[in-house]
Design an enzyme around this catalytic site. Structure first.
Site, PDB file in Angstrom:
ATOM      1  N   ASP A 111       2.849  -3.825 -12.195  1.00 12.49           N
ATOM      2  CA  ASP A 111       2.448  -2.793 -11.233  1.00 12.49           C
ATOM      3  C   ASP A 111       1.467  -1.850 -11.922  1.00 12.49           C
ATOM      4  OD1 ASP A 111       2.619  -1.304  -8.707  1.00 12.49           O
ATOM      5  OD2 ASP A 111       3.610   0.241  -9.883  1.00 12.49           O
ATOM      6  N   SER A 112       0.736  -1.088 -11.112  1.00 11.97           N
ATOM      7  CA  SER A 112      -0.186  -0.103 -11.682  1.00 11.97           C
ATOM      8  C   SER A 112       0.596   0.957 -12.467  1.00 11.97           C
ATOM      9  CB  SER A 112      -0.987   0.557 -10.566  1.00 11.97           C
ATOM     10  OG  SER A 112      -0.112   1.187  -9.654  1.00 11.97           O
ATOM     11  N   CYS A 162       2.877  -4.905  -6.698  1.00 12.15           N
ATOM     12  CA  CYS A 162       1.998  -3.799  -6.327  1.00 12.15           C
ATOM     13  C   CYS A 162       1.180  -4.281  -5.139  1.00 12.15           C
ATOM     14  CB  CYS A 162       1.084  -3.472  -7.508  1.00 12.15           C
ATOM     15  SG  CYS A 162      -0.195  -2.257  -7.139  1.00 12.15           S
ATOM     16  N   THR A 222      -1.380  -2.842  -3.728  1.00 13.20           N
ATOM     17  CA  THR A 222      -2.816  -2.641  -3.919  1.00 13.20           C
ATOM     18  C   THR A 222      -3.408  -3.797  -4.725  1.00 13.20           C
ATOM     19  OG1 THR A 222      -2.328  -0.287  -3.943  1.00 13.20           O
ATOM     20  CG2 THR A 222      -4.527  -0.935  -4.625  1.00 13.20           C
ATOM     21  N   GLU A 273       3.868   9.536  -8.989  1.00 14.36           N
ATOM     22  CA  GLU A 273       3.625   9.216 -10.414  1.00 14.36           C
ATOM     23  C   GLU A 273       3.843  10.449 -11.289  1.00 14.36           C
ATOM     24  OE1 GLU A 273       2.043   6.441 -12.473  1.00 14.36           O
ATOM     25  OE2 GLU A 273       3.117   5.274 -10.987  1.00 14.36           O
ATOM     26  N   CYS A 298       4.041   0.024  -0.088  1.00 17.90           N
ATOM     27  CA  CYS A 298       3.659   0.485  -1.429  1.00 17.90           C
ATOM     28  C   CYS A 298       4.962   0.575  -2.205  1.00 17.90           C
ATOM     29  CB  CYS A 298       2.985   1.849  -1.364  1.00 17.90           C
ATOM     30  SG  CYS A 298       2.705   2.561  -3.000  1.00 17.90           S
ATOM     31  N   THR A 299       4.979  -0.028  -3.379  1.00 20.23           N
ATOM     32  CA  THR A 299       6.244  -0.134  -4.107  1.00 20.23           C
ATOM     33  C   THR A 299       6.691   1.201  -4.707  1.00 20.23           C
ATOM     34  OG1 THR A 299       5.007  -0.947  -6.027  1.00 20.23           O
ATOM     35  CG2 THR A 299       5.975  -2.588  -4.570  1.00 20.23           C
ATOM     36  N   HIS A 300       5.852   2.215  -4.609  1.00 20.66           N
ATOM     37  CA  HIS A 300       6.271   3.565  -5.026  1.00 20.66           C
ATOM     38  C   HIS A 300       7.116   4.261  -3.954  1.00 20.66           C
ATOM     39  CE1 HIS A 300       3.189   3.171  -8.114  1.00 20.66           C
ATOM     40  NE2 HIS A 300       3.532   4.341  -8.621  1.00 20.66           N
TER      41      HIS A 300
HETATM   42  N1  DGL Z   1       2.836   0.565  -6.238  1.00 19.67           N
HETATM   43  C1  DGL Z   1       1.449   0.367  -5.869  1.00 19.67           C
HETATM   44  C2  DGL Z   1       1.374  -0.305  -4.518  1.00 19.67           C
HETATM   45  O1  DGL Z   1       2.351  -0.939  -4.111  1.00 19.67           O
HETATM   46  C3  DGL Z   1       0.721   1.675  -5.996  1.00 19.67           C
HETATM   47  C4  DGL Z   1      -0.721   1.534  -6.061  1.00 19.67           C
HETATM   48  C5  DGL Z   1      -1.477   2.607  -6.791  1.00 19.67           C
HETATM   49  O2  DGL Z   1      -1.483   2.565  -8.004  1.00 19.67           O
HETATM   50  O3  DGL Z   1      -2.090   3.446  -6.114  1.00 19.67           O
HETATM   51  O4  DGL Z   1       0.356  -0.304  -3.850  1.00 19.67           O
END
Ligand code: DGL
Length: 295
Positions: free
Chosen positions: A30-31, A93, A95, A178, A212-214
């Site tokens: 993930d990012s 992720c 994105t 974040e 979005c996984t966040h």
């Molecule tokens: N967890 C990422 C997603 O699912 C976050 C992307 C980001 O870094 O903006 O899109």
């Protein structure tokens, strides 16, 4: 002569065991922290495998970055995971799945010429989301990158041509999460704004996908702004079940993954920050190491 033959065989068996004992974990990328919400579900469902998680925190968030940049960062990270022995990498992720997965699968992997694979989170989610909606109206909340790629409307249309999909870009949420500000007044303002804007697009929406996984970290805040009967769906369990299904159908990959039940965490940024924030996403204490991914 006989004795030498037995000695030789013993050496071959020992060497084979050595090769087998090299960990070949499932890579999860993930990012930043978000993929830990997916990893948590995967590890819960399939604790037997070895796992290696990589968060590119030094360059997160990816959400507002161009296709080329997300592809470049993601491919660097995937190659790092391959070099660590991962035969299979999950882009946990949205994105990266929206902006890099196709190029990696169609262009980059064939050039490597090995049997390593990279999977994303969008298709498995899109294939199941229709089963949650009775009104046939689904809302999708994601980063600007995921929303502008139109990946969800396209993928959902493949499986459920009758479903209406409304999308809401939420560019402020990942930076807030974040930075550990998900419970702040600033986060509350943007969560309310984005959910209201999404519901205004289609009053029949009865299912909101957190694409979005966040966002699972703020699912309870989002739910506060929804009318009764509107449900919030996170991806973790969907992706975990889909991975289990994939491994069941691909014995050649399943056999390559080592079963030492180990979990390793890596970040491209400060490890103590990662351990502190990451444990909230993973739901358990974690201890990370620095990943030398950046060129
Ligand atoms: N967890 C990422 C997603 O699912 C976050 C992307 C980001 O870094 O903006 O899109």
């Amino acid at each position: 002569m006989h004795y030498l033959l037995i000695l030789g065989l013993k050496q071959i068996i020992f060497a084979a065991k050595q090769v087998n004992s090299v960990a070949q974990p499932i890579g999860i990328f993930d990012s930043g922290y978000g993929g830990l919400t997916v990893f948590r579900s995967i590890a819960h469902l399939m604790p037997q495998y070895d796992y290696l998680y990589l968060g590119d925190n030094a360059r997160a968030p990816y959400g507002n970055r161009s296709f080329d940049t997300v592809h470049e960062y993601t491919w660097q990270s995937v190659q790092w995971l391959f070099a660590k022995g991962c035969p299979l990498v999950i882009l946990a992720c949205n994105t990266a799945s929206a902006k890099a997965l196709r190029t990696i699968q169609m262009q980059d992997l064939p050039l490597l010429g090995n049997a390593n694979r990279v999977l994303g989170v969008i298709r498995p989610t899109a294939q199941l989301i229709g089963g949650y909606s009775r009104s046939l109206s689904v809302g999708v909340m994601g980063t600007t990158g995921t929303v502008s790629s139109l990946s969800y409307p396209k993928e959902i249309a493949h499986s459920y041509p009758n479903i209406r999909v409304s999308q809401q870009a939420c560019p402020m949420l990942v930076p807030l999460i974040e930075n550990g500000e998900q419970d702040s007044a600033a986060a509350a303002y943007f969560i309310q704004k984005y959910t209201q804007e999404l519901l205004a697009q289609d009053p029949l929406i009865d299912t909101i996908l957190l694409a979005c996984t966040h966002y699972p970290l703020i699912a309870h805040h989002i739910a506060q702004h929804l009318p009764a009967g509107v449900q919030v769906i996170s991806q973790g369990d969907i992706v975990a079940n889909s991975l289990q299904d994939y491994l069941g159908r691909h014995a050649e990959m399943q056999q390559r993954i080592s079963c030492g039940a180990s979990q390793q965490f890596f970040t491209t940024d400060d490890t103590s920050n990662f351990d502190l924030h990451g444990s909230q996403f993973f739901g358990a204490a974690i201890q990370s190491s620095f990943a030398d991914v950046l060129p």
